[in-house]
Design an enzyme around this catalytic site. Structure first.
Site, short mmCIF file in Angstrom:
data_model
loop_
_atom_site.label_atom_id
_atom_site.label_comp_id
_atom_site.label_asym_id
_atom_site.label_seq_id
_atom_site.Cartn_x
_atom_site.Cartn_y
_atom_site.Cartn_z
N ARG A 191 0.62 3.79 -3.13
CA ARG A 191 0.00 5.10 -2.86
C ARG A 191 1.04 6.19 -2.65
O ARG A 191 0.93 7.28 -3.22
CB ARG A 191 -0.89 5.01 -1.61
CG ARG A 191 -2.03 4.03 -1.78
CD ARG A 191 -3.00 4.10 -0.62
NE ARG A 191 -3.78 2.88 -0.55
CZ ARG A 191 -5.04 2.81 -0.15
NH1 ARG A 191 -5.67 3.89 0.22
NH2 ARG A 191 -5.67 1.65 -0.11
N ASP A 195 -4.72 -9.66 -8.40
CA ASP A 195 -4.94 -8.65 -9.46
C ASP A 195 -3.71 -7.91 -10.03
O ASP A 195 -3.32 -8.12 -11.17
CB ASP A 195 -6.01 -7.63 -9.02
CG ASP A 195 -5.81 -7.08 -7.60
OD1 ASP A 195 -4.75 -7.34 -7.01
OD2 ASP A 195 -6.70 -6.38 -7.09
N THR A 222 -0.93 0.92 -10.28
CA THR A 222 -2.21 0.31 -9.90
C THR A 222 -3.06 1.25 -9.04
O THR A 222 -4.22 0.98 -8.79
CB THR A 222 -1.99 -1.05 -9.21
OG1 THR A 222 -3.25 -1.72 -9.12
CG2 THR A 222 -1.39 -0.88 -7.82
N GLU A 226 0.83 -1.21 0.00
CA GLU A 226 0.00 0.00 0.00
C GLU A 226 0.86 1.26 0.00
O GLU A 226 0.57 2.23 -0.69
CB GLU A 226 -0.94 0.02 1.21
CG GLU A 226 -1.98 -1.09 1.23
CD GLU A 226 -3.10 -0.93 0.20
OE1 GLU A 226 -3.11 0.08 -0.52
OE2 GLU A 226 -3.94 -1.84 0.11
N GLU A 268 -12.34 0.44 -10.01
CA GLU A 268 -11.99 -0.53 -11.07
C GLU A 268 -12.91 -0.52 -12.28
O GLU A 268 -12.43 -0.67 -13.43
CB GLU A 268 -11.90 -1.95 -10.50
CG GLU A 268 -10.73 -2.17 -9.54
CD GLU A 268 -10.95 -1.60 -8.15
OE1 GLU A 268 -12.12 -1.30 -7.81
OE2 GLU A 268 -9.96 -1.41 -7.41
#
Ligand code: DMJ
Length: 599
Positions: A227, A356, A576, A223, A490
């Site tokens: 981010r 994913d 992503t 994360e 998404e």
């Protein structure tokens, strides 16, 4: 022997007495010099100076200088003696502080980074669509961004996220117990792309003054990478402001200890201060997660490019090599891998949560390298082929879905997270083997359609977290805990990619439906909130404004209603978390540590 000894002792004491007399005499001479009146001393020195030089003027100047220095030293000493003990202590403390500050500056200051050529940064402004109705929609999305940002600015500033109903800061365990301003970092590039420059500057100031990674917090490596490092790097490339690059590198250094495992597969979490890592308690048999350790490549390659430090590149290439050597059940990658033993955990494969972005980053590694990283492309193609064979099916009602593989059994359930794959298939169509570009574009369109259905079949016109294709059910959630919508991007992400590749107006139409539903059902006076049940006409809120709503959902919506020259896909690859990173022309550049792998 005794007499000899006595004689020796006597001689010693005589020597001692003589020494004493001599030292007394020397002390007397020095004392006389210091206690004599000033004049007599100077006249002696003057004589000395005069005999050694001929120029009377110079001698006079020298004498004056010596005298002045002497007077000043005397004056200072007198003043010091007049000061109280407290004053003296305060003075000493100030001196000490200054020394400490100087030390800090030389030791802890950011290490200068080597200058590297800035990759081509194109299409970062404007993108105003020619059609007035599209422009109106785009303006509305910008207004939603303003509302989300301003609310966070007012009620949650500096916290990771916002509670829009309680109107206060919010955080989750992915950020440890730290307040790292996740929303600020995640939102920066969206603000920039939307032309919200005042807000961008405000965020930049906060980062300059407050963002500090020397905190005792156990954070998620994945994360924080997608981010924070992704967000900071994108902000750097868009704005050219060095501070973002420096902060990204400082943070990346703190993540490196997570790779100290027997296999080099990183831990899921790392303590930013101690460097101690561990895995999630819920993960199968102490495993690391495929979508976490497999979603570092883009950012880490950029870090090596910008710093000249090969460590980042080597870490992610090591992961790739290790995976390539492993047996894969049915050619599929299980979601769990034990970092101690290097063995797969539970055989669960998904294109949604836990799997994913591993697939996404294989494709994007190739795109980001200007299509030179053919190893990544091949790995992507093989993985997608296995996924198509084992996980992708058509429902009785004709909807294409991506199920989940659990120990040899296909679960006919698709997560909201898996909806990103529509965009991925379309993005990877060009360059796919055996002339299958048309096939993958079609597959992308089918997934987009299915995911739109999952939205359309709800009361709020917002998609559930997971939906089934079983026992007569088509694209609807069954369990109560799968009916929520938490402002996820998404489906909109897939609409945007499909729009870019086909310009079929239905994607703008679907995107607008979603934007209106978000504005109607998720907007509150203190920002935007997730909702707990998309099948209920009276929404209950989860009271969280996720940082990815600003990083991704609103960015993809804005791009959907912009012209294609804003962030062109030939020049930018979105990580992503929707943070755009420029294509690195790796055909012309050799990354430090990359030599054998690039060939
Ligand atoms: C984002 O943080 C990223 O897109 C990640 O890859 C998975 N999903 C969330 C948002 O839903």
């Amino acid at each position: 022997a005794t007499r000899n000894c006595q004689l020796a002792t006597l001689r010693l004491s005589e020597k001692f007495i003589l020494l004493l007399i001599l030292s007394a005499f020397i002390t007397l001479c020095f004392g006389a010099f210091f206690f004599l009146p000033d004049n007599s001393k100077w006249s002696y020195m003057d004589r000395e100076v005069m005999t050694s030089t001929d120029t009377g003027k110079d001698q006079q100047l020298l004498r004056d200088k010596i005298r002045a220095d002497h007077e000043r030293a005397l004056q200072e000493a007198k003043e010091k003696l007049r000061k109280s003990r407290e004053e003296l202590q305060a003075e000493i403390q100030t001196e000490k502080n200054k020394v400490m500050e100087d030390l800090k500056k030389t030791n802890a200051g950011p290490k200068p980074l080597p200058p590297v050529p800035m990759p081509r940064v194109v299409g970062i402004n404007d993108g105003e669509p020619p059609e007035p109705d599209v422009k109106e929609k785009r303006d509305k999305i910008r207004e939603m961004m303003k509302h989300a940002w301003d609310s966070y600015r007012q009620y949650g500033w500096g916290y990771n996220e916002l509670k829009p109903l309680a109107k206060k800061g919010h955080s989750t365990n992915i950020f440890g117990n730290s307040q790292l301003g996740a929303t600020i970092v995640d939102a920066l590039d969206t603000l920039y792309i939307m032309g919200l420059h005042e807000e961008f500057k405000d965020g930049q100031e906060w980062i300059e003054q407050n963002l500090d990674f020397s905190v005792n917090a156990e954070v998620s490596v994945f994360e924080v990478n997608i981010r924070f490092i992704g967000g900071l790097l994108a902000a750097y490339y868009l704005s050219g402001q060095e501070v973002f690059k420096l902060k990204a590198v400082q943070l990346a250094e703190k993540l490196l200890p997570a790779f100290n495992t027997p296999t080099g597969i990183p831990w899921a979490m790392v303590n930013l201060k101690s460097g101690v890592g561990r895995n999630w308690g819920w993960a199968s048999a102490g495993s690391s997660i495929l979508a976490e350790f497999g979603t570092l490549h883009m950012e880490f390659v950029h870090l090596t490019y910008l710093t000249g430090n090969p460590a980042y590149y080597q870490k992610v290439m090591h992961i790739r090599k290790l995976l390539a050597k492993m047996d894969r059940p049915n050619g599929l990658y299980p979601n769990y891998l034990n970092p101690r033993t290097g063995r797969w955990g539970q055989h669960h494969t998904s294109v949604g949560g836990l799997g994913d972005s591993f697939y996404e980053y294989l494709l994007k590694a190739w795109l980001m390298s200007d299509k030179t990283d053919t190893e990544a492309r091949k790995t992507y193609d093989d993985a997608i082929e296995a996924i198509e064979r084992h996980l992708i099916r058509k429902s009785n009602g004709g909807l294409t879905f991506i199920g989940e593989w659990k120990n040899g059994h296909l679960e006919r359930k698709m997560g909201h997270l898996a909806c990103f794959a529509g965009g991925m298939f379309a993005l990877g169509a060009d360059g796919s083997p055996d002339d299958k570009a048309g096939h993958y574009l079609q597959l992308g369109a089918e997934i987009a359609h299915t995911c739109h259905e999952s939205y359309d079949r709800t009361v709020l016109k917002l998609g559930p977290e997971a939906f089934k294709f079983d026992s007569g059910l088509e694209a609807v959630a069954v369990r109560q805990n799968e009916k929520y919508y938490i402002l996820r991007p998404e489906v909109i992400e897939t609409y945007w990619y499909m729009w870019r590749f086909t310009h079929d107006p239905k994607y703008r139409q679907w995107g607008w439906e979603a934007a209106q539903a978000i504005d109607k059902y998720c907007r509150v006076s203190g920002g935007f909130s997730g909702v707990k049940d998309v099948y209920s006409s009276t929404p209950t809120y989860d009271d969280v404004q996720q940082s990815f709503f600003l990083a991704e959902t609103l960015k993809y919506l804005y791009l959907l209603f912009s012209s294609d020259d804003l962030m062109p896909l030939e020049s930018w690859v979105f990580n992503t978390e929707a943070h755009p990173l420029p294509v690195l022309h790796l055909g012309n550049i050799t990354l430090p540590g990359s030599e054998p792998a690039q060939r």
